[in-house]
Design an enzyme around this catalytic site. Sequence first.
Site, PDB file in Angstrom:
ATOM      1  N   CYS A 279      51.004 -16.568  17.981  1.00  0.00           N
ATOM      2  CA  CYS A 279      50.090 -17.422  17.219  1.00  0.00           C
ATOM      3  C   CYS A 279      49.848 -18.702  18.020  1.00  0.00           C
ATOM      4  O   CYS A 279      50.782 -19.282  18.577  1.00  0.00           O
ATOM      5  CB  CYS A 279      50.712 -17.734  15.861  1.00  0.00           C
ATOM      6  SG  CYS A 279      49.934 -19.092  14.954  1.00  0.00           S
ATOM      7  N   CYS A 328      46.735   9.291  40.953  1.00  0.00           N
ATOM      8  CA  CYS A 328      47.573   9.870  39.902  1.00  0.00           C
ATOM      9  C   CYS A 328      48.155   8.785  38.996  1.00  0.00           C
ATOM     10  O   CYS A 328      47.752   8.630  37.847  1.00  0.00           O
ATOM     11  CB  CYS A 328      48.686  10.709  40.529  1.00  0.00           C
ATOM     12  SG  CYS A 328      49.719  11.553  39.302  1.00  0.00           S
ATOM     13  N   CYS A 354      61.186   3.120  47.822  1.00  0.00           N
ATOM     14  CA  CYS A 354      60.096   2.702  48.713  1.00  0.00           C
ATOM     15  C   CYS A 354      58.771   3.379  48.401  1.00  0.00           C
ATOM     16  O   CYS A 354      57.739   3.038  48.977  1.00  0.00           O
ATOM     17  CB  CYS A 354      60.470   2.936  50.166  1.00  0.00           C
ATOM     18  SG  CYS A 354      60.684   4.697  50.612  1.00  0.00           S
ATOM     19  N   CYS A 431      70.080 -36.741  78.505  1.00  0.00           N
ATOM     20  CA  CYS A 431      68.912 -37.532  78.102  1.00  0.00           C
ATOM     21  C   CYS A 431      67.822 -36.639  77.550  1.00  0.00           C
ATOM     22  O   CYS A 431      67.938 -35.411  77.522  1.00  0.00           O
ATOM     23  CB  CYS A 431      68.398 -38.338  79.290  1.00  0.00           C
ATOM     24  SG  CYS A 431      67.635 -37.300  80.576  1.00  0.00           S
TER      25      CYS A 431
END
Length: 506
Positions: A279, A328, A354, A431
């Site tokens: 609602c 399908c 899979c 460095c």
Amino acid sequence: MDSEKQKDEIIALESIYNSEEFLYHKEDDHYQCTFMIFINLPADYHIIYKNSTQDESEQKIKISYLPPLRLHVFLPKNYPSELPPKFTLYSSWLHLSLLTILCKKLDKLWEENKGQEILFTWVAFLQETLEFLNIQDNLNMSCAYTHYKEALEIAHNIHKNKIDNIDKECNIEDAKNRTMKEVTTKHLNKKMIRKYYDKRAILDFPIGRNPIQALIDYNEKRNQIEFKKNFYTCKICFVDKIGEHCTQFLPCGHIFCKDCITGYLEVRIKDGNVQNIYCPEEKCTSEATPALIKDLVSSELFTKYDSILLNATLDTMGDIVYCPRRSCQYPVSREPNEQMANCPICQYAFCVYCKMVYHGIEPCKVYSAEIHKVIAEYQEASDDKKLQMEQRYGKKQLQTLVENAMSENWIKSNSQKCPKCQAAIEKSDGCNKMVCWRCNTFFCWLCGTILDRKKPYKHFQDMNSKCYNMLYYGMLIQDDNADIHNFPPYPIYELEDEDFFEDIVA
């Protein structure tokens, strides 16, 4: 004289009551009238019932409307001067004894008002039936319900004993209904002969039907009728509309116009969001029923809603998987802990994980686009989830993916790419002038700028450079309490011989 009074009374009644409450016709110069007497119920009115022959607890049902009493009246020619109207009083919920009391009261009212028009007085009295009979708190339907249950049991036994004798050409269901009607009629007649009831009192309810359910059905039907008659303010568009153009959510009772709710439902269905359509009232948990949705949206949209809802329901079922073929898409039932499913429509055997062709004991392949997702899911999974993933992808494959990902992440966090050949370069100390191990390019570790090979340290001397005086910025400091921002910069040497400079620094 009487005929004129009768005519005037009919005209007056017709102006007082609507067509649902009052009908009349004239036959053989006699008026015949039918009154439907709707009784106003108090708030929180209930019907109570139980089977008196069984050890049952009393049931209680709240209702707002009872079926009307029906008063059928025949006016003799010398009414009202001499004779009273002839009448028959019908009810589907009052016991005959109570109807008899009402009939006697109508007679008494005539005696008190003899010679005067009486029909309005009768109807006004019958509208106060509950108060007169002292049943204004609740209506006890135990007697009617007990008779129904007894008759149902008798009919069942008769049907069970005689079913083999029923003519084969006779419909068994019709025979059962006929048996129920006959038994109920006999049962009621047997009860009625114990006591005399007024012949003008008629108990008018369907034979063989549950009297409690009949009252519930009427109450629901009447609620809908009354709802359509009234005006309501839509809680969405705030426009007053008649109930016929409104819809109501149950059990909350919130009312909205059909146009607003139709738009709301269409958006939800088109977006595929068909579960838990609540609602629209804030924090309300009442849901739209399929019947409400079907009444408001087009048939095509309702078909889509029904299909999406079915698929969503099937998706929550652990033993259902869809056939992966686009042509399908049939929901296929799978066995628990089984890796293969076989579509009964297109006969496609596929891996439930899979969705590729079933590959036996070989683990599912992990595609490059899925690697990071699979690794993250595996690392955060619970022990049960990890076991499921290992069954699908193979434990060795998952461990290899995790190890490779960790190596890649370490390289990414602790190295930079050469700005020329993109080779990964690690800086452990020294460095910020770097030399690529692959292409021998000089570049700044801090900003990635390619440096001039002849004067690579000029980048750290230039005051306009963002790496000015930052040749040794970021070097590890032995004193943990030293502040890197207060550490004095190393001297910048500008020498042509780079090898010599590097020897000095070393």
